[in-house]
Design a protein around this motif. Structure first.
Motif, PDB file in Angstrom:
ATOM      1  N   LYS A  10      39.209  48.698  40.210  1.00 37.35           N
ATOM      2  CA  LYS A  10      38.121  48.465  41.161  1.00 37.35           C
ATOM      3  C   LYS A  10      37.382  49.779  41.372  1.00 37.35           C
ATOM      4  CE  LYS A  10      38.618  44.155  42.248  1.00 37.35           C
ATOM      5  NZ  LYS A  10      37.614  43.186  41.861  1.00 37.35           N
ATOM      6  N   ASP A  11      36.060  49.705  41.413  1.00 39.97           N
ATOM      7  CA  ASP A  11      35.250  50.906  41.584  1.00 39.97           C
ATOM      8  C   ASP A  11      35.470  51.515  42.963  1.00 39.97           C
ATOM      9  OD1 ASP A  11      33.355  52.851  40.912  1.00 39.97           O
ATOM     10  OD2 ASP A  11      31.779  51.730  41.950  1.00 39.97           O
ATOM     11  N   LYS A  12      35.590  52.828  42.992  1.00 42.93           N
ATOM     12  CA  LYS A  12      35.701  53.573  44.250  1.00 42.93           C
ATOM     13  C   LYS A  12      35.307  55.014  43.996  1.00 42.93           C
ATOM     14  CE  LYS A  12      39.867  52.283  44.241  1.00 42.93           C
ATOM     15  NZ  LYS A  12      41.130  51.798  44.547  1.00 42.93           N
ATOM     16  N   ILE A  15      37.031  58.444  41.163  1.00 44.46           N
ATOM     17  CA  ILE A  15      37.817  58.124  39.963  1.00 44.46           C
ATOM     18  C   ILE A  15      37.611  59.185  38.880  1.00 44.46           C
ATOM     19  CG2 ILE A  15      38.152  56.506  38.058  1.00 44.46           C
ATOM     20  CD1 ILE A  15      37.408  54.234  40.025  1.00 44.46           C
ATOM     21  N   GLN A  35      31.364  55.576  30.733  1.00 42.90           N
ATOM     22  CA  GLN A  35      31.847  54.816  31.876  1.00 42.90           C
ATOM     23  C   GLN A  35      30.781  53.826  32.299  1.00 42.90           C
ATOM     24  OE1 GLN A  35      31.109  55.022  35.537  1.00 42.90           O
ATOM     25  NE2 GLN A  35      29.204  56.016  35.015  1.00 42.90           N
ATOM     26  N   THR A  36      31.244  52.721  32.851  1.00 39.13           N
ATOM     27  CA  THR A  36      30.324  51.708  33.337  1.00 39.13           C
ATOM     28  C   THR A  36      30.978  50.951  34.477  1.00 39.13           C
ATOM     29  OG1 THR A  36      28.833  49.924  32.679  1.00 39.13           O
ATOM     30  CG2 THR A  36      31.041  49.871  31.752  1.00 39.13           C
ATOM     31  N   ILE A  37      30.155  50.299  35.245  1.00 33.60           N
ATOM     32  CA  ILE A  37      30.648  49.446  36.321  1.00 33.60           C
ATOM     33  C   ILE A  37      30.167  48.035  36.021  1.00 33.60           C
ATOM     34  CG2 ILE A  37      30.565  48.960  38.787  1.00 33.60           C
ATOM     35  CD1 ILE A  37      30.059  52.042  39.093  1.00 33.60           C
ATOM     36  N   GLU A  40      32.266  44.715  40.295  1.00 27.80           N
ATOM     37  CA  GLU A  40      32.968  45.702  41.118  1.00 27.80           C
ATOM     38  C   GLU A  40      34.030  46.456  40.327  1.00 27.80           C
ATOM     39  OE1 GLU A  40      34.524  43.771  44.572  1.00 27.80           O
ATOM     40  OE2 GLU A  40      32.575  42.975  45.131  1.00 27.80           O
ATOM     41  N   ASN A  41      34.063  46.267  39.003  1.00 30.88           N
ATOM     42  CA  ASN A  41      35.095  46.868  38.177  1.00 30.88           C
ATOM     43  C   ASN A  41      34.586  48.098  37.444  1.00 30.88           C
ATOM     44  OD1 ASN A  41      37.196  44.861  38.639  1.00 30.88           O
ATOM     45  ND2 ASN A  41      35.766  43.486  37.616  1.00 30.88           N
ATOM     46  N   PHE A  42      35.364  49.170  37.532  1.00 34.38           N
ATOM     47  CA  PHE A  42      35.063  50.432  36.873  1.00 34.38           C
ATOM     48  C   PHE A  42      35.798  50.469  35.540  1.00 34.38           C
ATOM     49  CE2 PHE A  42      36.238  54.751  35.802  1.00 34.38           C
ATOM     50  CZ  PHE A  42      35.053  55.442  35.982  1.00 34.38           C
ATOM     51  N   THR A  43      35.108  50.863  34.485  1.00 30.62           N
ATOM     52  CA  THR A  43      35.756  51.058  33.181  1.00 30.62           C
ATOM     53  C   THR A  43      35.292  52.399  32.616  1.00 30.62           C
ATOM     54  OG1 THR A  43      34.014  49.934  31.925  1.00 30.62           O
ATOM     55  CG2 THR A  43      35.831  48.579  32.700  1.00 30.62           C
ATOM     56  N   LEU A  73      44.474  52.135  39.686  1.00 31.50           N
ATOM     57  CA  LEU A  73      43.853  52.051  38.367  1.00 31.50           C
ATOM     58  C   LEU A  73      44.900  51.806  37.294  1.00 31.50           C
ATOM     59  CD1 LEU A  73      41.711  55.304  38.638  1.00 31.50           C
ATOM     60  CD2 LEU A  73      40.877  52.964  38.953  1.00 31.50           C
TER      61      LEU A  73
END
Length: 89
Positions: A10-12, A15, A35-37, A40-43, A73
């Protein structure tokens, strides 16, 4: 040795800072980062060089797992050759 690090969760806030700070502390050089969002998910995917690392791959995995557990994460690190062979079509 080069390696691939993947980070998903989850994006916060913080990170990238948490992961890159730990890599710098271990003298791991970041060669490339994406990186991308997605909703609501961060990768994030990083290519890193472990040649100057002050810790073993096993220790680095442990440090990254600690970060992942602390901030929610999933962080994985793979030998680049193994990663590339796993993803060959």
């Amino acid at each position: 040795m080069k390696a691939i690090i993947t980070v998903v969760g989850k994006d916060k806030v913080g990170i990238i800072a948490a992961v890159s700070t730990k890599l710098a502390e271990c003298s791991v050089n970041i060669l490339d980062i994406s990186q991308t969002i997605m909703q609501e998910n961060f990768t994030m995917m990083m290519s890193v060089d472990l040649a100057g690392s002050t810790v073993s791959l096993k220790e680095l995995k442990m440090h990254l797992n600690e970060i992942g557990s602390r901030i929610g994460l999933v962080i994985n690190i793979y030998n680049e050759e193994l990663f590339n062979s796993m993803h060959r079509v």
